[in-house]
Design an enzyme around this catalytic site. Structure first.
Site, PDB file in Angstrom:
ATOM      1  N   CYS A  55       1.006  -1.349  -0.151  1.00  0.00           N
ATOM      2  CA  CYS A  55      -0.318  -0.009   0.178  1.00  0.00           C
ATOM      3  C   CYS A  55       0.744   1.231   0.045  1.00  0.00           C
ATOM      4  O   CYS A  55       0.301   2.350  -0.451  1.00  0.00           O
ATOM      5  CB  CYS A  55      -0.933   0.129   1.314  1.00  0.00           C
ATOM      6  SG  CYS A  55      -1.419  -1.641   2.056  1.00  0.00           S
ATOM      7  N   ASP A  87      -3.330  -3.022   7.785  1.00  0.00           N
ATOM      8  CA  ASP A  87      -4.283  -3.860   8.366  1.00  0.00           C
ATOM      9  C   ASP A  87      -4.144  -5.152   7.991  1.00  0.00           C
ATOM     10  O   ASP A  87      -4.383  -6.141   8.831  1.00  0.00           O
ATOM     11  CB  ASP A  87      -5.725  -3.148   8.077  1.00  0.00           C
ATOM     12  CG  ASP A  87      -5.942  -1.903   8.710  1.00  0.00           C
ATOM     13  OD1 ASP A  87      -5.112  -1.383   9.661  1.00  0.00           O
ATOM     14  OD2 ASP A  87      -7.204  -1.346   8.732  1.00  0.00           O
ATOM     15  N   CYS A 128      -2.270   3.160   2.847  1.00  0.00           N
ATOM     16  CA  CYS A 128      -3.299   2.261   3.715  1.00  0.00           C
ATOM     17  C   CYS A 128      -4.206   2.794   4.806  1.00  0.00           C
ATOM     18  O   CYS A 128      -4.080   3.937   5.288  1.00  0.00           O
ATOM     19  CB  CYS A 128      -2.304   1.475   4.341  1.00  0.00           C
ATOM     20  SG  CYS A 128      -2.982  -0.248   5.197  1.00  0.00           S
ATOM     21  N   ASP A 129      -5.148   1.999   4.913  1.00  0.00           N
ATOM     22  CA  ASP A 129      -6.463   2.556   5.567  1.00  0.00           C
ATOM     23  C   ASP A 129      -6.478   3.771   6.522  1.00  0.00           C
ATOM     24  O   ASP A 129      -6.884   4.788   5.982  1.00  0.00           O
ATOM     25  CB  ASP A 129      -7.106   1.296   6.424  1.00  0.00           C
ATOM     26  CG  ASP A 129      -7.262   0.327   5.385  1.00  0.00           C
ATOM     27  OD1 ASP A 129      -7.142   0.268   4.259  1.00  0.00           O
ATOM     28  OD2 ASP A 129      -8.129  -0.915   6.089  1.00  0.00           O
ATOM     29  N   LYS A 130      -5.695   3.592   7.590  1.00  0.00           N
ATOM     30  CA  LYS A 130      -5.781   4.799   8.548  1.00  0.00           C
ATOM     31  C   LYS A 130      -5.211   5.806   8.289  1.00  0.00           C
ATOM     32  O   LYS A 130      -5.229   6.796   8.683  1.00  0.00           O
ATOM     33  CB  LYS A 130      -5.479   4.330   9.977  1.00  0.00           C
ATOM     34  CG  LYS A 130      -6.477   2.950  10.264  1.00  0.00           C
ATOM     35  CD  LYS A 130      -7.881   3.092  10.226  1.00  0.00           C
ATOM     36  CE  LYS A 130      -8.571   1.991  10.586  1.00  0.00           C
ATOM     37  NZ  LYS A 130      -8.209   0.657   9.396  1.00  0.00           N
ATOM     38  N   CYS A 200      -5.403  -2.314  -0.939  1.00  0.00           N
ATOM     39  CA  CYS A 200      -6.491  -3.442  -1.264  1.00  0.00           C
ATOM     40  C   CYS A 200      -7.153  -2.924  -2.540  1.00  0.00           C
ATOM     41  O   CYS A 200      -7.658  -1.787  -2.307  1.00  0.00           O
ATOM     42  CB  CYS A 200      -6.883  -3.940  -0.223  1.00  0.00           C
ATOM     43  SG  CYS A 200      -5.760  -4.751   1.011  1.00  0.00           S
ATOM     44  N   GLU A 450     -10.299  -4.493  14.002  1.00  0.00           N
ATOM     45  CA  GLU A 450     -10.934  -5.089  13.016  1.00  0.00           C
ATOM     46  C   GLU A 450     -11.145  -6.570  13.129  1.00  0.00           C
ATOM     47  O   GLU A 450     -10.137  -7.081  13.796  1.00  0.00           O
ATOM     48  CB  GLU A 450     -10.404  -4.780  11.593  1.00  0.00           C
ATOM     49  CG  GLU A 450     -10.667  -3.119  11.300  1.00  0.00           C
ATOM     50  CD  GLU A 450     -10.300  -2.563   9.697  1.00  0.00           C
ATOM     51  OE1 GLU A 450      -9.460  -3.751   9.269  1.00  0.00           O
ATOM     52  OE2 GLU A 450     -10.343  -1.695   9.300  1.00  0.00           O
ATOM     53  N   SER A 476     -13.333  -4.803   8.985  1.00  0.00           N
ATOM     54  CA  SER A 476     -12.773  -4.306   7.884  1.00  0.00           C
ATOM     55  C   SER A 476     -13.613  -3.779   6.709  1.00  0.00           C
ATOM     56  O   SER A 476     -14.856  -4.454   6.571  1.00  0.00           O
ATOM     57  CB  SER A 476     -11.894  -5.382   7.212  1.00  0.00           C
ATOM     58  OG  SER A 476     -11.516  -4.948   6.017  1.00  0.00           O
TER      59      SER A 476
END
Length: 573
Positions: A55, A87, A128-130, A200, A450, A476
């Protein structure tokens, strides 16, 4: 276009102007910076780049490419890095407790670096996510002219002639446990699911928040769905560097852009794409930084009246690359605006309104990913807010792709994710049960983990919609099935979820937006009197500090008072 800037009105004057700043300037000379460049605005290029996961691996190069745009616009670029917790690698073990906490650390670290070095503007790169909401939270907190750049998604893997993502691997773990996936097939799949750089590929948290970046106006139009390996990402980075100088010249700041109406637009885009339930955690946290009261129930209200129109994984067929090729986020917003589901008057980083940006987009009737709002996949959003006696402070569920919207069954209670996963692996979960995972909330976890390992394993066992799963933790963006997160008040605070016992009947109606515990009040009162707070294992360090300061999930799980308590804004120092 190169502008002339008056440094006497910019934060960087504190480190670059006047005889008393001679020691400060000596550091810049040490880095080979010319006197005329020290006289320019200082522009932060904040990168979440690292080697932790695909990511983030292209972010530093993209941030470096942005230097050319900043220079072109008359600024001096200064790159620095922040952390990420990825994650997919943190999932399913104690490391996941660090994930949501990292959002606050990212926002705090960007704030501290900008404050400490007195930067005048900010271009933030995240993958990435956060790291996406963390970067945007910092922008709203600092309120210097800012542009958010997503590093881009991964291309889909190919397995036996079909597109796959990492979620297929998580679900294959459950199939393997059920005896339906030989180890050699699992090994083959894991080696091809993630073919290169990027976040992702489905409409999981990273891509959901990337869509938010465009919908809320902090990202350049149709920039965020471009996959990470595409060379056009470099051009986007350069354009962001140049455009942030235009924002600095025009004094357009994040809080001018991210109004309450812009947050509603962002919530609607999450619903329209069947996006991650984590969006309902991150939008309130971002709004908090801008002094806007916008909680889970405001998010849910926008979800309730928004059609689901993007056929994206995990509930649908396609991935981010397909959405990019179909026309991107602005193609989606084209039909949403025409249908009356967006406010086109909101300002964006182009200096123009959302509606003016959308006017330049021509609807593509031949693409298959984004449906017209007149013929949606479903008439209401892919994400739904819930409230009831089990969750007075609310809860959330993703319904995109689900066939069953009501569920009633007996509770099966676990006090941590590990015990639940062990029960799933042992195939001791029964059809019709409502699995309760508690003490995984922001305070109780701590860190609000998650649960993708557990939900994916359930799906792999063929139990995805045969059981329901509720938690005061999170799911998630890749989770599918009847999975309800953010239940509040959390168990650590003595919320109703702490009082549930095996066999209690729980009633869920995602159509009506309700979640109730069918236990007489006098029984609950007796349980409440006997309940004792639990002590978690993290009694020092970052997780302890987080647990000591974090607020409820429905308000974004934030850790400071936010803009409503400000006595000054950094941009005006």
């Amino acid at each position: 276009m190169t502008h002339q800037f008056d440094k006497s009105k910019l934060p960087s004057r504190h480190v670059s102007v006047g005889p008393e700043r001679a020691p400060h300037r000596s550091y810049y000379y040490a880095m080979g910076i010319a006197e005329e460049d020290i006289a320019k605005p200082f522009v932060a290029l904040a990168s979440a780049g690292n080697d932790s996961a695909p990511c983030n691996t292209t972010l530093d190069a993209q941030a470096d490419a942005a230097r050319a745009g900043v220079i072109q616009g008359g600024g001096m670029p200064r790159r620095f890095n922040t952390i990420t917790v990825t994650d997919g690698i943190a999932m399913g073990h104690q490391g996941m407790k660090s994930s949501l906490v990292s959002r606050e650390v990212i926002a705090d670290s960007v704030e501290l670096s900008v404050r400490g070095h007195c930067y005048d503007a900010l271009v933030g790169f995240a993958g990435c996510d956060k790291s996406l909401p963390g970067m945007m939270m910092a922008m709203l907190r600092l309120n210097v002219p800012s542009i958010f750049v997503y590093g881009g998604s991964i291309l889909p893997g190919r397995y036996h002639g079909r597109d796959v993502t990492v979620v297929d691997v998580f679900e294959a773990v459950g199939q393997h446990a059920a005896g339906n996936c030989p180890l050699k097939d699992l090994t083959e799949l894991e080696k091809v699911a993630c073919p290169g750089h990027g976040a992702c590929g489905g409409q999981y948290t990273a891509n959901t928040m990337a869509c938010v970046g465009e919908a809320i106006g902090l990202s350049l139009p149709n920039s965020n769905m471009v996959p990470a390996p595409y060379t056009t990402r470099e051009q986007i980075a350069v354009a962001a560097g140049a455009q942030v100088m235009e924002l600095l010249a025009a004094r357009i700041r994040p809080r001018d852009i991210c109004t309450r109406e812009a947050f509603i637009n962002a919530a609607r885009v999450i619903a329209a794409t069947g996006g991650s339930t984590n969006g309902a955690l991150h939008l309130p946290a971002m709004a908090h930084e801008a002094g806007i009261d916008f909680d889970l129930f405001d998010v849910a209200e926008a979800f309730k009246s928004t059609p689901y129109i993007a056929d994206l994984k995990p509930g649908g067929k396609y991935v981010a690359k397909d959405m990019y090729e179909a026309g991107g986020v602005y193609m989606l917003m084209k039909t949403m605006l025409e249908g009356g589901f967006l406010d086109g008057n909101c300002l964006t980083v182009t200096g123009k309104t959302l509606g003016e940006n959308i006017d330049k987009v021509t609807w593509n009737p031949d693409q298959k990913v984004i449906y017209d709002v007149k013929t949606p996949l479903s008439p209401t959003g892919g994400v739904v807010g819930l409230r009831g006696s089990l969750a007075p402070d609310g809860a959330i569920v993703k319904v995109a792709g689900m066939h069953r919207l009501q569920f009633t069954g007996p509770a099966r209670v676990f006090d941590c994710e590990e015990d639940t996963f062990a029960a799933v692996e042992a195939r001791s979960i029964s059809e019709g049960e409502v699995i309760v995972i508690r003490y995984e909330g922001p305070k109780g976890g701590p860190g609000m983990r998650e649960m993708l390992s557990t939900t994916a394993a359930l799906y792999g066992l063929g139990m995805g919609e045969k059981v329901a799963l509720i938690t005061d933790g999170r799911f998630s963006g890749a989770t599918r099935g009847f999975c309800i997160g953010h239940v509040g008040p959390e168990a650590a605070e003595g919320g109703p979820i702490a009082l549930v016992q095996d066999g209690d009947i729980i009633r869920i109606d995602a159509e009506a937006g309700t979640i109730d515990l069918d236990v007489p009040e006098e029984v609950l009162a007796a349980r409440r009197a006997a309940w004792q707070p639990r002590r978690h294992d993290y009694q020092s360090g970052a997780l302890w500090r987080y647990a000591a300061t974090v607020g409820p999930a429905y308000k974004g799980a934030v850790t400071h008072p936010g803009a409503s308590a400000e006595t000054h804004v950094y941009a005006d120092i």
